[in-house]
Scaffold this active site. Structure first.
Site, PDB file in Angstrom:
ATOM      1  N   HIS A 187       0.724  -1.203   0.038  1.00 41.49           N
ATOM      2  CA  HIS A 187      -0.047   0.002   0.059  1.00 41.49           C
ATOM      3  C   HIS A 187       0.922   1.381  -0.016  1.00 41.49           C
ATOM      4  CE1 HIS A 187      -3.339  -2.646   1.310  1.00 41.49           C
ATOM      5  NE2 HIS A 187      -2.320  -3.263   1.968  1.00 41.49           N
ATOM      6  N   SER A 247      14.671  22.231 -15.680  1.00 44.35           N
ATOM      7  CA  SER A 247      13.438  22.939 -16.184  1.00 44.35           C
ATOM      8  C   SER A 247      13.900  24.171 -16.720  1.00 44.35           C
ATOM      9  CB  SER A 247      12.678  23.155 -14.824  1.00 44.35           C
ATOM     10  OG  SER A 247      11.929  24.437 -14.722  1.00 44.35           O
ATOM     11  N   LYS A 262      15.926  22.460 -10.667  1.00 42.05           N
ATOM     12  CA  LYS A 262      14.979  21.316 -10.795  1.00 42.05           C
ATOM     13  C   LYS A 262      16.143  20.192 -11.504  1.00 42.05           C
ATOM     14  CE  LYS A 262      11.460  19.888 -10.383  1.00 42.05           C
ATOM     15  NZ  LYS A 262      10.430  20.265 -11.148  1.00 42.05           N
ATOM     16  N   GLU A 291       9.759   9.146 -16.560  1.00 43.29           N
ATOM     17  CA  GLU A 291       8.418   9.658 -16.969  1.00 43.29           C
ATOM     18  C   GLU A 291       7.633   9.294 -18.498  1.00 43.29           C
ATOM     19  OE1 GLU A 291       7.517  13.705 -15.297  1.00 43.29           O
ATOM     20  OE2 GLU A 291       9.751  13.455 -14.784  1.00 43.29           O
TER      21      GLU A 291
END
Ligand code: ARG
Length: 487
Positions: free
Chosen positions: A162, A283, A289, A296
């Site tokens: 979980h 970024s 970043k 992704e």
């Protein structure tokens, strides 16, 4: 209205009008099936050799066809031969070029063959090559994960259910879970390969052919394991494409799950992993970043890979026997899934190998949040307390620790004894090492068991590697003009 006439076609005999340009554009597959030009030509060479061998066409004609076809292949390899929309598809395009090179004898190539058994043969040859490339890619990733596991043998991390910390596990154990998935992927690819490995030549358009062909010659020449049993099935079976698309979809799903973990682990909240700069992106607005774009994108591309499987399942579902032009839709789905999964498998191994594994962070987190609670309950159960009762006692202990903002490590002897009399004489494991070592069952996370898993996984990977290498070698020989059997 301007003239919309296209170019005369190989099948044009019964047509009084030239095809409309719009039909021509819509009908043509040449823009994408050119990718299987080498396989198409090699299939034609095998067919021409067989026709000559069997005396269906004179041996001199067969030799001329073979010479011309190798030349088309050489031109295609050198980028000197381009197909256009008027060629319709790769099959008619190659035949057009063969006629330019060899003259009228080119017209004999299509004796005892249809584009239906031809396209099925070329696509099966192409798919066999793609499956080998996919296996290579899966093996490279399996090796990368196994190497990281081998380099970090004793490192504990939290195991989750979980997405809540559950019990400590070894980092190597966690990584080897992905290797286990990849081993199944290899099995699936191998299975797809086996079913793909059937030669359709000789089925003709659908019913077989009227010439004394020898399927055994073409089968062994092209390196297929078997020939078709039913000519109708031979030209209308696309299960081998679906098998490949399904294997790709499952690989993509596994890569997506791994991606999700990499993305989570790279967050400031986890900080279990730091991706190398070379495998991270920045970024355009936030200077600080560092983004895990590779993972992704891999996660995102999974959608398209699933979509291709659904697309072809839907294309094939209502098709009556035998060949229908709908089948032309199989190729873009297949090429896209293979390309997408191969691209992901290309970038993942180096990303995994160059990542910095924050084993210090993992080890700290491994025993936090009462991850050793099950071990404490297990100790009570081993001393004869019914497990449910043990669970209740430890649950209460956890609740009281939470209320006092303490952990098991802070408890005094008296507090342990108060939790359960067994603890007056014996303490449960309070380190990850003890907890891990206790899970000494086959497939468990104890270091000796994980070492055994790693060794078994490495053996499985190298067994697959040997099979793939052997098949690649035979394929390269088959595709090479140097090893031709022209004489
Ligand atoms: N381009 C076609 C395909 O991809 C080749 C087979 C054409 N056969 C035919 N009967 N029109 O399926």
């Amino acid at each position: 209205m301007t003239d919309q006439s296209g170019t005369a076609k190989a099948w044009g005999g019964r047509f009084a009008e030239a095809p409309d340009r719009r039909l021509e554009a819509f009908n043509a597959s040449v823009a994408f099936d050119v990718r299987m030009i080498r396989e198409d030509i090699r299939g034609s060479i095998a067919h021409a050799r067989m026709l000559g061998e069997q005396g269906v066409i004179p041996a001199a004609d067969a030799a001329a066809l073979e010479r011309g076809l190798w030349q088309v292949l050489a031109e295609a390899d050198a980028g000197d031969f381009s197909l256009t929309v008027t060629d319709e598809d790769v099959h008619t395009g190659v035949e057009r070029r063969l006629r330019e090179i060899a003259g009228a004898v080119a017209g004999k190539l299509h004796t005892g063959r249809s584009r239906n058994d031809q396209v099925a043969t070329g696509l099966r040859l192409w798919t066999k090559g793609a499956l080998l490339a996919l296996m290579q890619g899966v093996l490279d990733l399996g090796d990368a994960l196994a190497d990281v596991a081998a380099a970090n043998p004793g490192i504990a991390m939290p195991g989750y259910t979980h997405l809540q910390r559950a019990q400590p596990v070894l980092l190597a154990h966690h990584l080897l879970a992905y290797v286990a998935m990849l081993e199944r992927d290899l099995d699936r690819l191998d299975d797809a390969y086996r079913r793909c490995d059937v030669m359709p030549l000789g089925a003709g358009a659908l019913a077989g052919v009227t010439y004394p062909i020898d399927r055994e010659l073409t089968r062994s020449d092209l390196g297929f394991a078997a020939s078709f049993a039913n000519s109708l099935d031979a030209v209308s079976d696309r299960d081998f494409v679906l098998d490949t698309l399904y294997a790709c979809a499952t690989i993509a799903m596994h890569l997506s799950r791994l991606s999700e973990e990499i993305i989570l682990w790279a967050t400031a909240e986890f900080r279990f992993i730091e991706l190398a700069d070379a495998f991270s992106t920045g970024s355009s607005i936030m200077p600080q970043k560092k983004n895990p774009d590779v993972a992704e994108l891999a996660r995102g591309k999974t959608g398209r890979v699933y979509g291709n499987l659904m697309a072809l399942l839907t294309v094939t579902k209502g098709l009556p026997l035998t060949y229908n032009k709908d089948f032309q839709e199989d190729k873009e789905a297949l090429f896209d899934s293979v390309d997408t999964v191969l691209a992901t498998l290309d970038v993942f191994p180096p990303m995994i190998r160059t990542a910095r594994w924050r084993t210090d962070r993992m080890a700290d987190a491994a025993i936090a949040d009462f991850s050793l609670a099950t071990d404490a309950a297990d100790l009570l159960a081993r001393r004869g307390i019914p497990f449910r009762e043990a669970h209740e006692a430890i649950g209460k202990l956890v609740a009281s620790c939470i209320a006092q903002n303490t952990t098991f490590a802070d408890l005094s002897d008296a507090e342990w004894a108060a939790a359960h009399p067994v603890f007056a004489t014996e303490k449960p494991p309070l380190t990850a090492a003890e907890s891990l070592a206790a899970r000494d069952v086959p497939g468990g996370t104890a270091p000796n068991r994980v070492a055994a898993q790693l060794e078994a996984a490495q053996n499985t990977l190298s067994r697959h590697r040997a099979t793939v290498t052997e098949r690649e070698t035979r394929r390269a020989e088959m595709m090479s003009p140097d090893v031709d059997a022209a004489g």
